[in-house]
Design a protein around this motif. Structure first.
Motif, PDB file in Angstrom:
ATOM      1  N   GLU A  51       0.799  -1.222   0.000  1.00 53.98           N
ATOM      2  CA  GLU A  51       0.000   0.000   0.000  1.00 53.98           C
ATOM      3  C   GLU A  51       0.837   1.279   0.000  1.00 53.98           C
ATOM      4  OE1 GLU A  51      -3.627   0.069   2.475  1.00 53.98           O
ATOM      5  OE2 GLU A  51      -2.869  -1.786   3.366  1.00 53.98           O
ATOM      6  N   VAL A  52       2.153   1.161  -0.138  1.00 55.43           N
ATOM      7  CA  VAL A  52       2.997   2.353  -0.113  1.00 55.43           C
ATOM      8  C   VAL A  52       3.766   2.540  -1.415  1.00 55.43           C
ATOM      9  CG1 VAL A  52       3.197   2.375   2.394  1.00 55.43           C
ATOM     10  CG2 VAL A  52       4.840   1.062   1.024  1.00 55.43           C
ATOM     11  N   CYS A  53       3.947   1.480  -2.163  1.00 58.19           N
ATOM     12  CA  CYS A  53       4.701   1.618  -3.409  1.00 58.19           C
ATOM     13  C   CYS A  53       3.869   2.358  -4.440  1.00 58.19           C
ATOM     14  CB  CYS A  53       5.130   0.248  -3.926  1.00 58.19           C
ATOM     15  SG  CYS A  53       3.765  -0.789  -4.489  1.00 58.19           S
ATOM     16  N   GLU A  54       4.527   2.750  -5.518  1.00 59.86           N
ATOM     17  CA  GLU A  54       3.876   3.543  -6.551  1.00 59.86           C
ATOM     18  C   GLU A  54       2.755   2.774  -7.229  1.00 59.86           C
ATOM     19  OE1 GLU A  54       5.179   6.302 -10.400  1.00 59.86           O
ATOM     20  OE2 GLU A  54       6.653   5.103  -9.303  1.00 59.86           O
ATOM     21  N   SER A  55       2.984   1.464  -7.476  1.00 58.98           N
ATOM     22  CA  SER A  55       1.948   0.667  -8.141  1.00 58.98           C
ATOM     23  C   SER A  55       0.704   0.547  -7.272  1.00 58.98           C
ATOM     24  CB  SER A  55       2.499  -0.724  -8.468  1.00 58.98           C
ATOM     25  OG  SER A  55       3.560  -0.640  -9.385  1.00 58.98           O
ATOM     26  N   CYS A  56       0.871   0.254  -5.978  1.00 61.27           N
ATOM     27  CA  CYS A  56      -0.289   0.128  -5.082  1.00 61.27           C
ATOM     28  C   CYS A  56      -1.035   1.450  -4.990  1.00 61.27           C
ATOM     29  CB  CYS A  56       0.173  -0.313  -3.700  1.00 61.27           C
ATOM     30  SG  CYS A  56       0.820  -2.008  -3.637  1.00 61.27           S
ATOM     31  N   THR A  57      -0.310   2.553  -4.931  1.00 58.10           N
ATOM     32  CA  THR A  57      -0.954   3.863  -4.824  1.00 58.10           C
ATOM     33  C   THR A  57      -1.763   4.186  -6.071  1.00 58.10           C
ATOM     34  OG1 THR A  57       0.896   4.602  -3.441  1.00 58.10           O
ATOM     35  CG2 THR A  57      -0.535   6.290  -4.363  1.00 58.10           C
ATOM     36  N   GLU A  58      -1.210   3.909  -7.239  1.00 59.58           N
ATOM     37  CA  GLU A  58      -1.930   4.202  -8.477  1.00 59.58           C
ATOM     38  C   GLU A  58      -3.173   3.333  -8.632  1.00 59.58           C
ATOM     39  OE1 GLU A  58       0.831   3.807 -11.640  1.00 59.58           O
ATOM     40  OE2 GLU A  58       1.844   5.727 -11.251  1.00 59.58           O
ATOM     41  N   ILE A  59      -3.056   2.072  -8.272  1.00 57.86           N
ATOM     42  CA  ILE A  59      -4.225   1.185  -8.393  1.00 57.86           C
ATOM     43  C   ILE A  59      -5.305   1.621  -7.418  1.00 57.86           C
ATOM     44  CG2 ILE A  59      -5.040  -1.176  -8.086  1.00 57.86           C
ATOM     45  CD1 ILE A  59      -2.289  -2.119  -9.044  1.00 57.86           C
ATOM     46  N   ARG A  60      -4.905   2.009  -6.211  1.00 53.62           N
ATOM     47  CA  ARG A  60      -5.889   2.457  -5.225  1.00 53.62           C
ATOM     48  C   ARG A  60      -6.599   3.723  -5.698  1.00 53.62           C
ATOM     49  NH1 ARG A  60      -2.822   2.512  -1.140  1.00 53.62           N
ATOM     50  NH2 ARG A  60      -2.228   4.730  -1.182  1.00 53.62           N
ATOM     51  N   ASN A  61      -5.890   4.605  -6.356  1.00 55.28           N
ATOM     52  CA  ASN A  61      -6.488   5.850  -6.860  1.00 55.28           C
ATOM     53  C   ASN A  61      -7.209   5.656  -8.190  1.00 55.28           C
ATOM     54  OD1 ASN A  61      -5.449   7.202  -4.634  1.00 55.28           O
ATOM     55  ND2 ASN A  61      -3.530   7.729  -5.705  1.00 55.28           N
ATOM     56  N   GLY A  62      -7.024   4.497  -8.831  1.00 56.04           N
ATOM     57  CA  GLY A  62      -7.730   4.212 -10.069  1.00 56.04           C
ATOM     58  C   GLY A  62      -7.111   4.791 -11.308  1.00 56.04           C
ATOM     59  N   ASN A  63      -5.821   5.141 -11.282  1.00 57.87           N
ATOM     60  CA  ASN A  63      -5.174   5.704 -12.461  1.00 57.87           C
ATOM     61  C   ASN A  63      -3.960   4.898 -12.890  1.00 57.87           C
ATOM     62  OD1 ASN A  63      -3.491   6.308 -10.367  1.00 57.87           O
ATOM     63  ND2 ASN A  63      -3.774   8.538 -10.485  1.00 57.87           N
ATOM     64  N   ALA A  64      -3.945   3.583 -12.609  1.00 58.15           N
ATOM     65  CA  ALA A  64      -2.835   2.739 -13.031  1.00 58.15           C
ATOM     66  C   ALA A  64      -2.943   2.464 -14.530  1.00 58.15           C
ATOM     67  CB  ALA A  64      -2.824   1.435 -12.250  1.00 58.15           C
ATOM     68  N   VAL A  65      -1.810   2.440 -15.198  1.00 59.94           N
ATOM     69  CA  VAL A  65      -1.787   2.244 -16.645  1.00 59.94           C
ATOM     70  C   VAL A  65      -2.039   0.790 -17.008  1.00 59.94           C
ATOM     71  CG1 VAL A  65      -0.380   2.493 -18.736  1.00 59.94           C
ATOM     72  CG2 VAL A  65      -0.204   4.185 -16.902  1.00 59.94           C
ATOM     73  N   ASP A  66      -1.526  -0.118 -16.207  1.00 58.24           N
ATOM     74  CA  ASP A  66      -1.594  -1.535 -16.555  1.00 58.24           C
ATOM     75  C   ASP A  66      -2.763  -2.265 -15.897  1.00 58.24           C
ATOM     76  OD1 ASP A  66       0.690  -1.403 -18.161  1.00 58.24           O
ATOM     77  OD2 ASP A  66       1.993  -1.553 -16.396  1.00 58.24           O
ATOM     78  N   VAL A  67      -3.602  -1.594 -15.161  1.00 53.83           N
ATOM     79  CA  VAL A  67      -4.820  -2.187 -14.590  1.00 53.83           C
ATOM     80  C   VAL A  67      -6.005  -1.461 -15.217  1.00 53.83           C
ATOM     81  CG1 VAL A  67      -6.151  -2.629 -12.506  1.00 53.83           C
ATOM     82  CG2 VAL A  67      -3.656  -2.810 -12.444  1.00 53.83           C
ATOM     83  N   ILE A  68      -6.674  -2.131 -16.141  1.00 56.94           N
ATOM     84  CA  ILE A  68      -7.780  -1.535 -16.901  1.00 56.94           C
ATOM     85  C   ILE A  68      -9.089  -2.105 -16.374  1.00 56.94           C
ATOM     86  CG2 ILE A  68      -8.789  -1.220 -19.179  1.00 56.94           C
ATOM     87  CD1 ILE A  68      -5.219  -2.301 -19.049  1.00 56.94           C
ATOM     88  N   GLU A  69      -9.920  -1.233 -15.842  1.00 58.17           N
ATOM     89  CA  GLU A  69     -11.248  -1.650 -15.339  1.00 58.17           C
ATOM     90  C   GLU A  69     -12.297  -1.230 -16.355  1.00 58.17           C
ATOM     91  OE1 GLU A  69     -13.971  -1.296 -11.261  1.00 58.17           O
ATOM     92  OE2 GLU A  69     -11.886  -0.607 -11.301  1.00 58.17           O
TER      93      GLU A  69
END
Length: 676
Positions: free
Chosen positions: A80-98
């Protein structure tokens, strides 16, 4: 930052924070620890129980940059502290498409997804597609995705969340790991609401929180949405919102279950007036009959479960399995136990069935109030019924018939109530008679049906056991018979059998086959009272006016039949009753007032008047009368066309004499003329 609703603000970010889905979270964490990552997942279950939430947490755990077992990430939970976890939690990750599959459900969108899946992720380890409401995707789109699901690239993972997994094709389900989510238990929802109320600074008692948890109906998101609404409408004291159970009931449009407890107490006491009075108060207060019926159904269900689980009126034995069956608060469990103690399991089941049927009928009935009140009255009437077993237990059985069975305690208690049906059955005296074999209430009916109406030898009927007397037979009152008048009329009895005349002519004349005229039988005169003689018996010969009317009817119908496009008018006048009254020729048709001018139009009426003038009846005034349709058996036979075989048979003097003597009817005429 703008206000966030409670369902989003307190959305779990770790597997351990998800309530009520331990069977899913433990399995996924073990798979992450062992490196057993599937390329396709299906999360199915009730609404608002964490399907999409767990899909996001799993995406965070898969793309977390810290390795499992490190200081920053000792377990399979995301850091929950790394950049990937933060982006996914905020919903703006590039590699996680919902993707919302309810909108992007066509084959073109799935083809674009399939083409994009071939490329490597931009930064993270996996490219993850989360398809929400996946059952909305069309079959053609699923077929386009099959090959990718079966042999996907190593960097692709599909996660599909759905509330209707049966709508997903079996070929897709067989290529994915399927996790079925459970409805969240009342205890888990109550614990989450209690913690959120403390963090939000809301004063809420246990009754209010229990009501919110019950309103969630197994959905955490629904419970949080109702709680958010309740906090917004709650009064504020010392800067803190105060949640009250009555305020929440008014917000949801429900009534306290104490009202239904009162109704069941009135049903138990056979007080129909009190039941209707309580229902009238609820309806006058503005409550919907459908909502009341729905809530009463839920309360009756809780009473049935409380009776089966053995929960007492004090709430005893409400732990363990009983508590799992009843997902309600402790106060409601005690209330359900008190209501269940008034009735038997069978009675509560019948009550639930009646109210379920009433709730279904309210959906398409116009007068909902009347049907709701009728459903409540049926509960009172069901309470008055006696089980068949208790009624049959009153009859003597076998060789011990000298002592009738004693009614059960429940039957005695029920008969004590003011029930006319029960008093009529139970107050009948029982005559103890020793009869073998045991009395069967079906034996008498069986023997009667077996030998009823036959000529075979009847068996010897044994004396059956006497049936309990229900009521004392009433002696019939004497009927005064008025003696016949001295004046009598001698009338000869008619022949016992109607005879159809038969005439056989040599070809080429038409032939009518019938039975020869029987010999006349001299019958003894029968003396009857003069008052019993009807006008029909006094004169069996038709009058001249009726014969003339019949002839005019034949002429008119033949003229209409020969005319063009007047077949309907001919049929209507053929079925009518023609009579001559003074200077009027009255035609009583079977057509209504609306249909008469449409069928017998002015052109048809003109043809009829012309035919009547040619027949010498031009002085008679034609009157067409509408009337009710007669039955098929009462319809008169239609006049035959002029020159036909039936018309010539009707003109034969022997046939006419037979019709005159026996009132015969010609049904079939066989034409044996050559060349026809």
């Amino acid at each position: 930052m703008a206000y966030q609703v409670l369902a989003r603000k307190y959305r779990p970010q770790r597997f351990a924070d998800v309530a009520g889905q331990d069977h899913v979270t433990v399995t996924l964490m073990n798979a992450l620890t062992q490196g057993r990552i599937a390329h396709g997942y299906i999360f199915s279950g009730h609404r608002g129980i964490g399907k999409t939430t767990i899909a996001r947490i799993l995406a965070m755990a898969l793309n977390c940059r810290n390795a499992i077992g490190s200081a920053q990430r000792p377990t399979a939970e995301p850091c929950e502290v790394c950049e990937s976890c933060t982006e996914i939690r905020n919903g703006n990750a590039v590699d996680v498409i919902e993707i919302d599959a309810a909108t992007n459900r066509g084959i073109d969108e799935i083809r674009e997804l399939r083409d994009a899946a071939r490329y490597q992720p931009a930064r993270d380890k996996y490219k993850i597609y989360i398809l929400d409401e996946a059952h909305q995707i069309t079959d053609a789109a699923f077929n386009a995705l099959l090959k990718t699901l079966e042999e996907p690239p190593e960097h692709i993972i599909f996660m599909m969340a759905t509330t209707q997994p049966e709508d997903i094709p079996q070929t897709v389900r067989s290529r994915c790991q399927h996790f079925s989510f459970h409805a969240v238990k009342l205890v888990d929802i109550l614990g989450e609401l209690r913690g959120i109320a403390q963090r939000e600074g809301v004063d809420a008692d246990e009754a209010a929180l229990s009501l919110l948890a019950e309103a969630g109906d197994g959905s955490m998101r629904d419970a949080l949405s109702i709680m958010d609404q309740a906090i917004a409408s709650a009064p504020v004291q010392d800067g803190r919102p105060v949640l009250d159970a009555s305020q929440i009931r008014e917000l949801m449009g429900t009534v306290p279950n104490a009202v239904f407890e009162k109704i069941l107490e009135a049903v138990d006491g056979n007080r129909s007036a009190e039941v209707i009075t309580v229902a009238n108060q609820l309806l006058d207060a503005g409550n919907s009959p459908a909502q009341l019926a729905r809530q009463f159904v839920r309360y009756l269900r809780n009473c049935v479960i409380a009776k089966i689980a053995g929960i007492g009126s004090d709430g005893a034995d409400a732990n363990g399995v009983s508590g799992e069956l009843l997902q309600i608060s402790a106060d409601e469990q005690r209330r359900a136990g008190r209501s269940a103690a008034l009735f038997g399991e069978e009675e509560l089941t019948r009550f639930l069935q009646v109210m379920l049927r009433t709730f279904d009928e309210l959906g398409y009935r116009q007068e909902q109030r009347f049907h709701f009140e009728l459903g409540l009255l049926k509960l009172v009437h069901l309470r008055r019924l006696l089980p068949v077993e208790e009624v049959l237990s009153q009859f003597p059985v076998g060789g011990n018939a000298a002592q009738p069975r004693t009614p059960s305690t429940s039957a005695q208690a029920r008969v004590a109530a003011p029930s006319p049906v029960a008093n009529r059955v139970m107050s009948a005296p029982v005559a103890p008679v020793n009869v073998k074999p045991a009395f069967s209430p079906f034996e008498v009916d069986k023997s009667r049906k077996r030998f009823e109406g036959g000529d075979a030898e009847k068996p010897v009927v044994a004396t059956p056991a006497p049936v309990p007397v229900v009521a004392k037979p009433v002696e019939p009152a004497p009927v005064a018979v008025k003696p016949l008048e001295p004046a009598v009329v001698s009338v000869a009895a008619p022949p016992a059998k109607e005879v159809v005349p038969s005439v056989k002519e040599v070809a080429p004349e038409p032939v009518v086959e019938a039975v020869p005229e029987p010999p006349k039988v001299e019958a003894a005169p029968v003396e009857i009272a003069a008052s019993a003689v009807t006008p029909e018996m006094a004169s069996s010969q038709p009058s001249e006016s009726s014969q003339e009317a019949a002839e005019l009817q034949r002429v008119a119908t033949e003229a209409l039949a020969n005319a063009k496009s007047q077949g309907s008018a001919a049929d209507a006048l053929a079925d009518a009753e023609w009579s001559i009254e003074g200077s009027e020729l009255r035609v009583q048709t079977e057509l209504s007032k609306t249909m008469l001018p449409m069928v017998v139009n002015p052109e048809a009426e003109k043809v009829v008047r012309a035919a009547l003038r040619e027949a010498g009846a031009g002085a008679l005034k034609l009157v067409l009368l509408p009337g009710a349709a007669k039955s098929a058996a009462a319809k008169k036979p239609r006049a035959a066309k002029s020159g036909s075989a039936q018309a010539k048979a009707m003109e034969h003097p022997v046939v006419q004499q037979a019709q005159k003597l026996f009132d015969a009817e010609i049904r079939n005429v066989i034409d044996l003329r050559e060349g026809d």
